[in-house]
Design a protein around this motif. Structure first.
Motif, PDB file in Angstrom:
ATOM      1  N   SER A 156      26.975  62.132  43.075  1.00  0.00           N
ATOM      2  CA  SER A 156      25.987  62.018  42.166  1.00  0.00           C
ATOM      3  C   SER A 156      25.631  60.646  41.816  1.00  0.00           C
ATOM      4  N   SER A 157      26.852  60.023  41.609  1.00  0.00           N
ATOM      5  CA  SER A 157      26.648  58.364  41.395  1.00  0.00           C
ATOM      6  C   SER A 157      25.944  57.496  42.426  1.00  0.00           C
ATOM      7  N   LEU A 158      26.402  58.128  43.636  1.00  0.00           N
ATOM      8  CA  LEU A 158      25.928  57.482  44.778  1.00  0.00           C
ATOM      9  C   LEU A 158      24.641  57.550  44.998  1.00  0.00           C
ATOM     10  N   ILE A 159      24.125  59.112  44.746  1.00  0.00           N
ATOM     11  CA  ILE A 159      22.374  59.373  45.113  1.00  0.00           C
ATOM     12  C   ILE A 159      21.759  58.779  43.791  1.00  0.00           C
ATOM     13  N   SER A 160      22.272  58.754  42.713  1.00  0.00           N
ATOM     14  CA  SER A 160      21.517  58.199  41.539  1.00  0.00           C
ATOM     15  C   SER A 160      21.262  56.649  41.896  1.00  0.00           C
ATOM     16  N   TYR A 161      22.336  55.829  42.488  1.00  0.00           N
ATOM     17  CA  TYR A 161      22.111  54.528  42.786  1.00  0.00           C
ATOM     18  C   TYR A 161      21.003  54.360  43.860  1.00  0.00           C
ATOM     19  N   ALA A 162      20.907  55.200  44.935  1.00  0.00           N
ATOM     20  CA  ALA A 162      19.783  55.425  45.853  1.00  0.00           C
ATOM     21  C   ALA A 162      18.506  55.866  45.289  1.00  0.00           C
ATOM     22  N   LYS A 163      18.893  56.610  44.589  1.00  0.00           N
ATOM     23  CA  LYS A 163      17.567  57.163  43.861  1.00  0.00           C
ATOM     24  C   LYS A 163      16.722  56.140  43.210  1.00  0.00           C
ATOM     25  N   LYS A 164      17.375  55.183  42.449  1.00  0.00           N
ATOM     26  CA  LYS A 164      16.689  54.087  41.669  1.00  0.00           C
ATOM     27  C   LYS A 164      16.206  53.068  42.597  1.00  0.00           C
ATOM     28  N   GLU A 165      17.103  52.917  43.820  1.00  0.00           N
ATOM     29  CA  GLU A 165      16.664  51.947  44.849  1.00  0.00           C
ATOM     30  C   GLU A 165      15.197  52.210  45.567  1.00  0.00           C
ATOM     31  N   TYR A 166      15.092  53.461  45.745  1.00  0.00           N
ATOM     32  CA  TYR A 166      13.967  54.049  46.829  1.00  0.00           C
ATOM     33  C   TYR A 166      12.776  54.721  45.894  1.00  0.00           C
ATOM     34  N   LEU A 167      13.085  54.575  44.469  1.00  0.00           N
ATOM     35  CA  LEU A 167      12.147  54.720  43.368  1.00  0.00           C
ATOM     36  C   LEU A 167      11.710  56.309  43.726  1.00  0.00           C
ATOM     37  N   ASP A 200      23.839  72.364  70.474  1.00  0.00           N
ATOM     38  CA  ASP A 200      24.385  71.453  69.515  1.00  0.00           C
ATOM     39  C   ASP A 200      25.995  71.349  69.992  1.00  0.00           C
ATOM     40  N   HIS A 201      26.627  70.283  69.999  1.00  0.00           N
ATOM     41  CA  HIS A 201      28.020  70.191  70.167  1.00  0.00           C
ATOM     42  C   HIS A 201      28.805  69.836  68.839  1.00  0.00           C
ATOM     43  N   ASP A 202      28.079  69.384  67.981  1.00  0.00           N
ATOM     44  CA  ASP A 202      28.542  68.957  66.627  1.00  0.00           C
ATOM     45  C   ASP A 202      27.455  69.357  65.834  1.00  0.00           C
ATOM     46  N   ASN A 203      28.174  69.723  64.421  1.00  0.00           N
ATOM     47  CA  ASN A 203      27.100  69.822  63.477  1.00  0.00           C
ATOM     48  C   ASN A 203      26.999  68.896  62.384  1.00  0.00           C
ATOM     49  N   ARG A 204      27.606  67.699  62.254  1.00  0.00           N
ATOM     50  CA  ARG A 204      27.480  67.024  61.276  1.00  0.00           C
ATOM     51  C   ARG A 204      26.217  66.129  61.021  1.00  0.00           C
ATOM     52  N   GLU A 205      25.323  66.165  62.248  1.00  0.00           N
ATOM     53  CA  GLU A 205      24.074  65.587  62.117  1.00  0.00           C
ATOM     54  C   GLU A 205      23.203  66.433  61.179  1.00  0.00           C
ATOM     55  N   ILE A 206      23.479  67.849  60.805  1.00  0.00           N
ATOM     56  CA  ILE A 206      22.560  68.457  59.985  1.00  0.00           C
ATOM     57  C   ILE A 206      23.046  67.825  58.468  1.00  0.00           C
ATOM     58  N   ALA A 207      24.049  67.465  57.935  1.00  0.00           N
ATOM     59  CA  ALA A 207      24.249  66.742  56.791  1.00  0.00           C
ATOM     60  C   ALA A 207      23.481  65.472  56.764  1.00  0.00           C
ATOM     61  N   PHE A 208      23.832  64.632  58.054  1.00  0.00           N
ATOM     62  CA  PHE A 208      22.856  63.525  57.920  1.00  0.00           C
ATOM     63  C   PHE A 208      21.313  63.580  57.636  1.00  0.00           C
ATOM     64  N   GLU A 209      20.924  64.543  58.279  1.00  0.00           N
ATOM     65  CA  GLU A 209      19.553  64.852  58.406  1.00  0.00           C
ATOM     66  C   GLU A 209      19.105  65.393  56.845  1.00  0.00           C
ATOM     67  N   PHE A 210      19.990  66.017  56.332  1.00  0.00           N
ATOM     68  CA  PHE A 210      19.534  66.329  54.638  1.00  0.00           C
ATOM     69  C   PHE A 210      19.756  65.329  53.842  1.00  0.00           C
ATOM     70  N   VAL A 211      20.710  64.100  53.927  1.00  0.00           N
ATOM     71  CA  VAL A 211      20.541  62.987  53.388  1.00  0.00           C
ATOM     72  C   VAL A 211      19.466  62.422  53.527  1.00  0.00           C
ATOM     73  N   ASP A 212      18.869  62.086  55.036  1.00  0.00           N
ATOM     74  CA  ASP A 212      17.661  61.400  55.070  1.00  0.00           C
ATOM     75  C   ASP A 212      16.640  62.099  54.473  1.00  0.00           C
ATOM     76  N   LYS A 213      16.257  63.407  54.562  1.00  0.00           N
ATOM     77  CA  LYS A 213      15.376  64.168  53.776  1.00  0.00           C
ATOM     78  C   LYS A 213      15.282  63.963  52.140  1.00  0.00           C
ATOM     79  N   LEU A 214      16.508  63.634  51.733  1.00  0.00           N
ATOM     80  CA  LEU A 214      16.551  63.569  50.206  1.00  0.00           C
ATOM     81  C   LEU A 214      15.744  62.380  49.830  1.00  0.00           C
ATOM     82  N   PHE A 215      15.741  61.197  50.640  1.00  0.00           N
ATOM     83  CA  PHE A 215      15.184  59.816  50.332  1.00  0.00           C
ATOM     84  C   PHE A 215      13.817  59.753  51.128  1.00  0.00           C
ATOM     85  N   GLY A 216      13.403  60.819  51.819  1.00  0.00           N
ATOM     86  CA  GLY A 216      12.012  60.433  52.714  1.00  0.00           C
ATOM     87  C   GLY A 216      12.302  59.768  53.839  1.00  0.00           C
ATOM     88  N   ILE A 217      13.236  59.712  54.479  1.00  0.00           N
ATOM     89  CA  ILE A 217      13.556  58.873  55.598  1.00  0.00           C
ATOM     90  C   ILE A 217      13.421  59.665  56.957  1.00  0.00           C
TER      91      ILE A 217
END
Length: 217
Positions: A156-167, A200-217
């Motif tokens: 949460s603290s990391l996301i909070s920092y990113a949240k401020k950075e990306y407004l 798919d041969h790996d599923n970790r990209e799903i979590a990376f995609e979620f992080v991107d969507k959190l910050f509108g990437i």
């Protein structure tokens, strides 16, 4: 580096051996004799540092979960972009499935954090073993709950920092952290049975995609 006595070394070796046995046999079938054989020393040495199998299991769970924080903390630097800091959590928690080595698991930082080794095919099994056991063991349940709480706070603290950075004012960092942690655990469980989406041969990209969507990437 200050000289390390035998106690922390023997305790670390015992915990690593216990985690290897849990991967191979499961918690219920693992015995102190098995752990001693895997560690390469006598059962008496284990009994000297751990008064019971349950204490060893509890200490192994704590060390296993703590090793993630050490790895994540070592990867995060002040010059990193906030988004990359959040992704470091995923990178450590869900190692690449095509980047494996035959080495034993190591959750000790006695030889340096870079020596901590968390092979994905083993950590997924350990997750399942401990979580299923915690369902009927209050002591293990309390350990897992406390770690969950600390993990959500840290993410949460990391996301909070990113949240401020990306407004992104409307983002609820606690809920986002809770969701990301749940996703990481769920994807780890899927790895035990090699359950992937078609193609798919790996599923970790799903979590990376979620992080991107959190910050509108």
């Amino acid at each position: 580096m200050p000289k390390v006595g035998m106690e922390p070394i023997r305790r670390a070796e015992t915990i690593n051996a216990a985690l290897e046995c849990i991967c191979e046999f499961g918690i219920d079938k693992t015995t102190l004799d098995m752990v001693a054989a895997k560690a390469g020393f006598s059962k008496g040495i284990i009994a000297y540092y751990f008064k019971s199998k349950k204490q060893l299991m509890m200490e192994s769970l704590k060390a296993f979960l703590a090793s993630y924080k050490l790895k994540i903390s070592s990867l995060i630097t002040k010059d990193m972009q906030p988004l990359q800091m959040v992704k470091a959590v995923v990178d450590v928690s869900l190692p690449r499935m095509d980047n494996e080595s035959p080495d034993m698991i190591n959750v000790s930082d006695l030889d340096g954090i870079e020596k901590i080794h968390l092979p994905q095919e083993k950590i997924a099994k350990i997750f399942v073993q401990f979580i299923s056991k915690a369902a009927n063991d209050e002591d293990l349940k309390n350990i897992v709950r406390e770690v969950y709480f600390e993990d959500v706070e840290g993410i949460s603290s990391l996301i909070s920092y990113a949240k401020k950075e990306y407004l992104i004012n409307e983002l609820d960092e606690k809920r986002a952290a809770y969701t990301l942690l749940a996703m990481i655990y769920g994807l780890s469980f899927f790895r035990v049975t090699n359950f992937m989406l078609p193609g798919d041969h790996d599923n970790r990209e799903i979590a990376f995609e979620f992080v991107d969507k959190l910050f509108g990437i």
